[in-house]
Design a protein around this motif. Structure first.
Motif, PDB file in Angstrom:
ATOM      1  N   UNK A 290       0.751  -1.108   0.080  1.00  0.00           N
ATOM      2  CA  UNK A 290      -0.102   0.010   0.109  1.00  0.00           C
ATOM      3  C   UNK A 290       0.928   1.366  -0.045  1.00  0.00           C
ATOM      4  N   UNK A 291       1.900   1.259   0.793  1.00  0.00           N
ATOM      5  CA  UNK A 291       2.743   2.379   0.891  1.00  0.00           C
ATOM      6  C   UNK A 291       3.388   2.628  -0.599  1.00  0.00           C
ATOM      7  N   UNK A 292       3.764   1.381  -1.145  1.00  0.00           N
ATOM      8  CA  UNK A 292       4.425   1.715  -2.438  1.00  0.00           C
ATOM      9  C   UNK A 292       3.402   2.244  -3.606  1.00  0.00           C
ATOM     10  N   UNK A 293       2.129   1.613  -3.564  1.00  0.00           N
ATOM     11  CA  UNK A 293       0.978   2.192  -4.406  1.00  0.00           C
ATOM     12  C   UNK A 293       0.864   3.512  -4.341  1.00  0.00           C
ATOM     13  N   UNK A 294       0.816   3.983  -3.002  1.00  0.00           N
ATOM     14  CA  UNK A 294       0.364   5.272  -2.718  1.00  0.00           C
ATOM     15  C   UNK A 294       1.623   6.353  -3.187  1.00  0.00           C
ATOM     16  N   UNK A 295       2.743   5.737  -3.400  1.00  0.00           N
ATOM     17  CA  UNK A 295       3.789   6.622  -4.022  1.00  0.00           C
ATOM     18  C   UNK A 295       3.863   6.959  -5.488  1.00  0.00           C
ATOM     19  N   UNK A 296       3.267   6.113  -6.070  1.00  0.00           N
ATOM     20  CA  UNK A 296       3.191   6.229  -7.571  1.00  0.00           C
ATOM     21  C   UNK A 296       2.442   7.056  -8.079  1.00  0.00           C
ATOM     22  N   UNK A 297       3.196   7.436  -9.522  1.00  0.00           N
ATOM     23  CA  UNK A 297       2.394   8.428 -10.165  1.00  0.00           C
ATOM     24  C   UNK A 297       1.079   7.861 -11.016  1.00  0.00           C
ATOM     25  N   UNK A 298       0.126   8.622 -10.330  1.00  0.00           N
ATOM     26  CA  UNK A 298      -1.246   8.103 -10.817  1.00  0.00           C
ATOM     27  C   UNK A 298      -2.105   8.754 -11.934  1.00  0.00           C
ATOM     28  N   UNK A 299      -1.242   9.461 -12.662  1.00  0.00           N
ATOM     29  CA  UNK A 299      -1.609  10.333 -13.827  1.00  0.00           C
ATOM     30  C   UNK A 299      -1.807   9.385 -14.953  1.00  0.00           C
ATOM     31  N   UNK A 300      -1.031   8.108 -14.993  1.00  0.00           N
ATOM     32  CA  UNK A 300      -1.149   7.238 -16.101  1.00  0.00           C
ATOM     33  C   UNK A 300      -1.126   5.813 -15.332  1.00  0.00           C
ATOM     34  N   UNK A 302       1.311   3.715 -16.096  1.00  0.00           N
ATOM     35  CA  UNK A 302       2.434   3.099 -16.301  1.00  0.00           C
ATOM     36  C   UNK A 302       3.041   2.764 -15.290  1.00  0.00           C
ATOM     37  N   UNK A 303       3.371   3.426 -14.049  1.00  0.00           N
ATOM     38  CA  UNK A 303       4.155   3.067 -13.038  1.00  0.00           C
ATOM     39  C   UNK A 303       3.194   1.827 -12.233  1.00  0.00           C
ATOM     40  N   UNK A 304       1.935   1.972 -12.300  1.00  0.00           N
ATOM     41  CA  UNK A 304       1.301   0.866 -11.499  1.00  0.00           C
ATOM     42  C   UNK A 304       1.613  -0.389 -12.383  1.00  0.00           C
ATOM     43  N   UNK A 305       1.398  -0.470 -13.663  1.00  0.00           N
ATOM     44  CA  UNK A 305       1.591  -1.569 -14.302  1.00  0.00           C
ATOM     45  C   UNK A 305       3.010  -2.447 -13.995  1.00  0.00           C
ATOM     46  N   UNK A 306       4.020  -1.290 -14.358  1.00  0.00           N
ATOM     47  CA  UNK A 306       5.388  -1.730 -13.964  1.00  0.00           C
ATOM     48  C   UNK A 306       5.472  -2.615 -12.600  1.00  0.00           C
TER      49      UNK A 306
END
Length: 401
Positions: A290-300, A302-306
């Motif tokens: 959850x900490x990692x997901x919250x730190x990801x760029x969520x405008x696309x 891409x980061x979540x997929x990676x």
């Protein structure tokens, strides 16, 4: 000697009189004979199942003469611009007619001959329009170049139409110009309706009797959005099925007979693709994830997929054509999400899941871009051709006898 000369003169005079009396119209010194008119009428009657009533024959004769006049103008202009046709072009055009009539290739001329219509009647029908199309393409192709902006606008219009109920419609229209014409036009449209119910070909009737501009295309109106036509027409259409023929409909300007060639419901054939990214993990690592997901760029996505693919399990992107195709647990979560939303953790198959709503894409069943471009260009060429022809006809010397 004088007697021989007199007989010869009388023979010439009688022959000339017979020939002259058989001419029904002259277009720029090019004659149209009663023989031409009769052959064309017989071909139409033979292929359309129109009954040989006095009224039908009178109306058809006038339409045929008008059509032959137009064809003379088109053919003369094509020839003056060096346009010619080869046998393959003519035969291919006839073959298309044979296909429409579910006839074996090469049998149309034989069919005419068997019914005492000169076989070349079909050639004389095809050659003027075929020559005209070649001429228009040669002269005006550069004026029908379609820009990317025009193409994109047309695609948007096509896609918008898929969001509405539509009917593919053909029409026959007779105008009522004054009150004194009402009874006559009503009787005529009722006769046409009876002919259609007895098996007459709708397209041929429309081409030869309809007063609408669509008669040029056998009465074909095209795809029409439900609710966009005059109320009496809409009222008739709402209870019709494909291939039904309406009874005569009185509209503001005259009488219509309509037929529906096809129907499409809103979004019929439209595919909606959902793209969802998924992280699957064991519960003991939840806070770290959850900490990692919250730190990801969520405008696309891409980061979540990676990050999802780094788990090397069933995590990663899911593309599904219908929301209903997702497992029920996923569907319940996705229904509440918007693009780039990240879900709260939930359980599925005894594992924890987090979803990110990447996108949903509506895929319309439309033709390739180049096919659409060609269709727009053809429509534009047709408009140019109509203006070109109107000018030619306005300047032509036409005498109808």
């Amino acid at each position: 000697m004088k007697k021989i000369f007199l007989n010869a003169f009388l023979l010439f005079f009688v022959s000339y009189s017979v020939i002259a009396s058989s001419i029904v119209a002259v277009v720029n010194d090019n004659p149209i004979s009663a023989y031409d008119v009769e052959n064309r009428m017989n071909m139409i009657l033979l292929t359309s199942r129109i009954k040989r009533t006095e009224e039908n024959l009178s109306d058809l004769r006038n339409k045929v003469i008008e059509a032959l006049i137009d064809e003379k103008i088109k053919l003369e202009e094509a020839k003056s611009n060096g346009i010619s046709l080869n046998d393959d072009e003519v035969n291919n055009a006839i073959y298309k007619i044979e296909q429409q009539g579910k006839m074996e290739k090469g049998l149309f001329r034989t069919f005419l001959e068997m019914n005492k219509v000169p076989p070349l009647t079909i050639d004389n029908f095809i050659i003027p329009d075929l020559s005209w199309y070649k001429l228009v393409a040669k002269k005006f192709s550069n004026e029908a170049i379609i820009s990317e902006a025009e193409l994109n606008a047309e695609i948007e219009k096509i896609e918008a139409n898929f969001k509405k109920d539509r009917n593919l419609i053909s029409e026959i229209f007779l105008s009522v110009k004054s009150e004194k014409d009402e009874a006559k036009v009503k009787q005529k449209i009722n006769n046409i309706y009876k002919e259609l119910k007895d098996g007459a070909d709708f397209g041929v009737i429309a081409k030869n009797f309809s007063e609408s501009i669509t008669s040029i295309n056998d009465g074909n109106v095209g795809w029409v959005n439900v609710g966009s036509m005059e109320k009496p027409l809409e009222d008739a259409l709402k209870d019709m099925s494909v291939d039904d023929i309406s009874k005569p409909i009185r509209s503001m300007y005259g009488y219509y007979i309509l037929t529906i060639k096809d129907k499409r419901k809103a979004y019929e054939g439209v595919e909606r693709l959902y793209s969802i990214s998924r992280i699957v993990y064991e519960e003991d690592k939840e806070q770290e994830i959850l900490d990692k997901v919250n730190s990801l760029d969520k405008k696309t996505c891409n980061a979540f997929n990676d990050y999802a693919y780094s788990f090397k399990n069933e995590s990663g992107e899911m593309i599904v054509s219908k929301l209903e195709d997702f497992p029920e647990e996923f569907k319940t979560v996705i229904e509440k999400m918007k693009t780039f939303d990240v879900s709260k953790p939930f359980e599925f198959d005894d594992k924890k899941n987090i979803l990110m709503y990447c996108k949903d894409e509506t895929k319309f069943p439309i033709p390739d871009r180049e096919v659409i471009r060609q269709a727009i260009a053809s429509s534009r060429l047709e408009q140019i051709a109509n203006r070109y022809f109107r000018d030619l006809k306005r300047n032509a010397v036409i005498k109808v006898k």
